[in-house]
Design a protein around this motif. Structure first.
Motif, PDB file in Angstrom:
ATOM      1  N   VAL A  63     -58.011 -53.810 -66.574  1.00 25.46           N
ATOM      2  CA  VAL A  63     -57.390 -54.113 -67.863  1.00 25.46           C
ATOM      3  C   VAL A  63     -58.344 -53.693 -68.972  1.00 25.46           C
ATOM      4  N   ASN A  64     -57.831 -52.879 -69.899  1.00 24.24           N
ATOM      5  CA  ASN A  64     -58.594 -52.521 -71.094  1.00 24.24           C
ATOM      6  C   ASN A  64     -58.196 -53.500 -72.196  1.00 24.24           C
ATOM      7  N   LEU A  65     -59.031 -54.504 -72.393  1.00 23.61           N
ATOM      8  CA  LEU A  65     -58.688 -55.592 -73.316  1.00 23.61           C
ATOM      9  C   LEU A  65     -58.616 -55.112 -74.758  1.00 23.61           C
ATOM     10  N   GLY A  86     -55.155 -52.766 -74.915  1.00 24.61           N
ATOM     11  CA  GLY A  86     -53.873 -53.342 -74.522  1.00 24.61           C
ATOM     12  C   GLY A  86     -53.207 -52.594 -73.385  1.00 24.61           C
ATOM     13  N   THR A  87     -54.005 -51.878 -72.601  1.00 27.45           N
ATOM     14  CA  THR A  87     -53.452 -51.127 -71.471  1.00 27.45           C
ATOM     15  C   THR A  87     -54.002 -51.683 -70.163  1.00 27.45           C
ATOM     16  N   TYR A  88     -53.258 -51.447 -69.081  1.00 27.18           N
ATOM     17  CA  TYR A  88     -53.788 -51.835 -67.785  1.00 27.18           C
ATOM     18  C   TYR A  88     -53.413 -50.798 -66.748  1.00 27.18           C
ATOM     19  N   MET A 124     -47.409 -53.317 -72.970  1.00 25.33           N
ATOM     20  CA  MET A 124     -47.751 -54.546 -73.701  1.00 25.33           C
ATOM     21  C   MET A 124     -48.658 -54.294 -74.889  1.00 25.33           C
ATOM     22  N   PHE A 161     -50.227 -48.543 -67.483  1.00 19.94           N
ATOM     23  CA  PHE A 161     -49.160 -49.326 -68.109  1.00 19.94           C
ATOM     24  C   PHE A 161     -49.559 -49.624 -69.552  1.00 19.94           C
ATOM     25  N   LEU A 187     -48.353 -56.159 -78.188  1.00 22.14           N
ATOM     26  CA  LEU A 187     -48.738 -57.570 -78.276  1.00 22.14           C
ATOM     27  C   LEU A 187     -50.069 -57.745 -79.012  1.00 22.14           C
ATOM     28  N   LEU A 188     -50.886 -56.702 -79.004  1.00 19.93           N
ATOM     29  CA  LEU A 188     -52.217 -56.838 -79.605  1.00 19.93           C
ATOM     30  C   LEU A 188     -52.185 -56.810 -81.128  1.00 19.93           C
TER      31      LEU A 188
END
Lengths: 356, 146
Positions: free
Chosen positions: B33-35, B38-40, B125, B122, B128-129
């Motif tokens: 997960v790249n916090l 916002g990608t994983y 999401m 992915f 969301l950030l």
């Protein structure tokens, strides 16, 4: 980093103190603080609203966790005010315009003790002093609290309150029987809300539909935080018996927000021992069935949506989801069109009959 | 494709780029997960094994181990492995170790037959950030409403 502190301006502690003072003035102007206590995550949480304006929006979803006022200090105190009804705004922002970061986290005003987040767009201030267990919530107008925030009030403050504990808020639903339950997790359109409400209708207990908290106890448990369910109009049509519980006007992109307490209070159970993580998924075929899923599938379903929605404590949250996924089995729940069968399959997992 | 990342090209040691890249490996699957972004990412089988062995290693060392392990030959193995690592670098997940000395992990068990390692990304999401910067604030320093 920490522009204000470095330049001799006011840092996070001073800003927080100013905001606490603003709440006190707001409460005074509104004729006093309206107080209510709740049992959340096994902690005594005192909610203080400046006057009556925010009370329905911020306490309705917590109704099932209401408790009598206790003696001595609560574990957590959340203070909320709005400017429209009290005439008291937030203190001036001591940070530069460039300080507003991802998820509204304000650069330089978040450290081991203090959290400060201004959610852009909805314009909500959440601030927390971990050392004292005090949280602040501000919005310009109580009437502007978005319906989803009414569905999970104080979600951000509760998230910060779990720092360093074995508990983790998670974007997930949960249902159960006799004190044992499952998490149901999936993106919009996965059938998660339909599954939780079908289980409720079938007589199972309900711990939440959108946000719950798990705890890495032995065995892991899930705690109910909110008595709400958030469903889109086509889903609500399947549950005409729940229409009287809708608490918002709807319209536009709004989902229906159901308040299951007090009507269904006896069925809102917490905590539940956690038996499994179910990953619902609509198949289009008639049959509902389970398929073992890998722990990594559970992490992928639980972690990104949780860590990208909740500000701060990202790594800690990820680690807790990983630990849960190692300790609790996961199953893909292929949802069939014969919907009456769905609660039977979920109940089978809860009671240890499925998978055989 | 040759890329301009000195650490990758010049045989430098690699590492996960920052504390905001979190990852976990279960058997032969890794989720990263790249916090910040916002990608994983999902890495399976050989990709997961290479990910596990990357910190503290060079691309050449990884390639050498795979050449030893498989009969496919260096010509078949090196280009896809190098491209995979370069893609990880492009995503900001991996970069030069820059003097850090991460604990090295031996290459975990790999599939019987060589396959080009790859990841699935992915970004559903990312919104969301709320990554859009705030441009305008009022005189008290709070964002102005549009």
């Amino acid at each position: 980093m920490a522009h204000a502190a470095l330049s001799g301006q006011r840092g996070p502690a001073a800003f927080f103190a100013d905001a606490v003072d603003a709440f006190a003035r707001a409460a005074e102007r509104a004729g006093g603080a309206v107080e209510a206590e709740f049992d959340l995550l096994g902690r005594r949480v005192l909610v203080r609203c400046a006057g009556p304006a925010l009370v329905p929006a911020l306490t309705g979803a917590l109704d099932h966790r209401r408790r009598p006022p206790g003696a001595g200090s609560p574990d957590l105190t959340f203070c909320a005010w709005d400017e429209a009804s009290t005439g008291v705004g937030v203190p001036p922002a001591p940070w530069p315009p460039t300080a507003y970061g991802a998820k509204g986290v304000i650069d330089g005003f978040n450290d081991d003790r203090f959290s400060t987040v201004f959610a852009p767009g909805v314009d909500l201030l959440n601030a927390f002093d971990r050392a004292r267990g005090v949280g602040l919530f501000w919005i310009e107008d109580a009437a502007a609290v978005p319906y989803w925030e009414r569905g999970f009030p104080f979600r951000t403050l509760l998230h910060w309150a779990t720092a360093g504990s074995p508990a983790q808020l998670v974007h997930s639903g949960a249902v159960g029987i006799d004190g044992t339950g499952v998490l149901l997790t999936g993106a919009g359109g996965s059938g998660k809300s339909t599954t939780t409400l079908l289980c409720l209708r079938a007589g199972m207990d309900y711990a939440g539909d959108d946000y719950v908290a798990f705890e890495l106890s032995s065995p892991p448990q899930v705690h109910s935080l909110y008595s709400t369910a958030k469903v889109d109009p086509p889903t609500l049509e399947r549950f005409p018996e729940l229409v009287p519980l809708v608490g918002n006007a709807g319209g536009g992109d709004e989902k229906a927000l159901l308040f299951l307490s007090p009507a269904l209070a006896p069925r809102l159970a917490s905590p539940l021992r956690l038996r499994a993580v179910l990953l619902p998924h609509v198949t289009g075929g008639p049959e509902t069935r389970l398929e073992p899923a890998s722990p990594v599938a559970a992490v992928r379903a639980l972690a990104p949506t949780t860590v990208f929605q909740l500000p701060r404590q990202d790594t800690e949250s990820f680690r807790r989801v990983v630990e849960l996924s190692r300790r609790v089995p996961a199953f893909t729940l292929h949802l069939g069109t014969d919907v009456e069968r769905i609660p039977e399959v979920v109940a089978g997992v809860v009671e240890g009959r499925f998978p055989a | 494709m040759r890329v301009a990342y000195a650490g990758v090209d010049a045989g430098g040691r690699l590492d996960v780029t920052s504390a905001n890249i979190v990852n976990e490996t279960f058997d032969d699957e890794t989720v990263v997960v790249n916090l910040d972004a916002g990608t994983y990412f999902s890495l399976t089988r050989l990709a997961s094994a290479v990910w596990v062995a990357l910190p503290g290693s060079t691309v050449d060392e990884i390639v050498d181990q795979l050449v030893d392990r498989y009969d496919a030959g260096r010509e078949a193995i090196e280009p896809p492995v190098r491209a995979f690592v370069e893609a990880l670098v492009d995503e900001g997940l991996v970069g030069p170790a820059d003097g850090r000395t991460p604990a090295r992990t031996p290459l975990p068990p790999v599939p019987d037959t060589f396959e080009a390692p790859a990841f699935e990304k992915f970004d559903d999401m990312q919104d969301l950030l709320l990554l859009d910067p705030i441009h305008d604030v009022d005189p008290s320093g709070w964002p102005t409403r549009p």
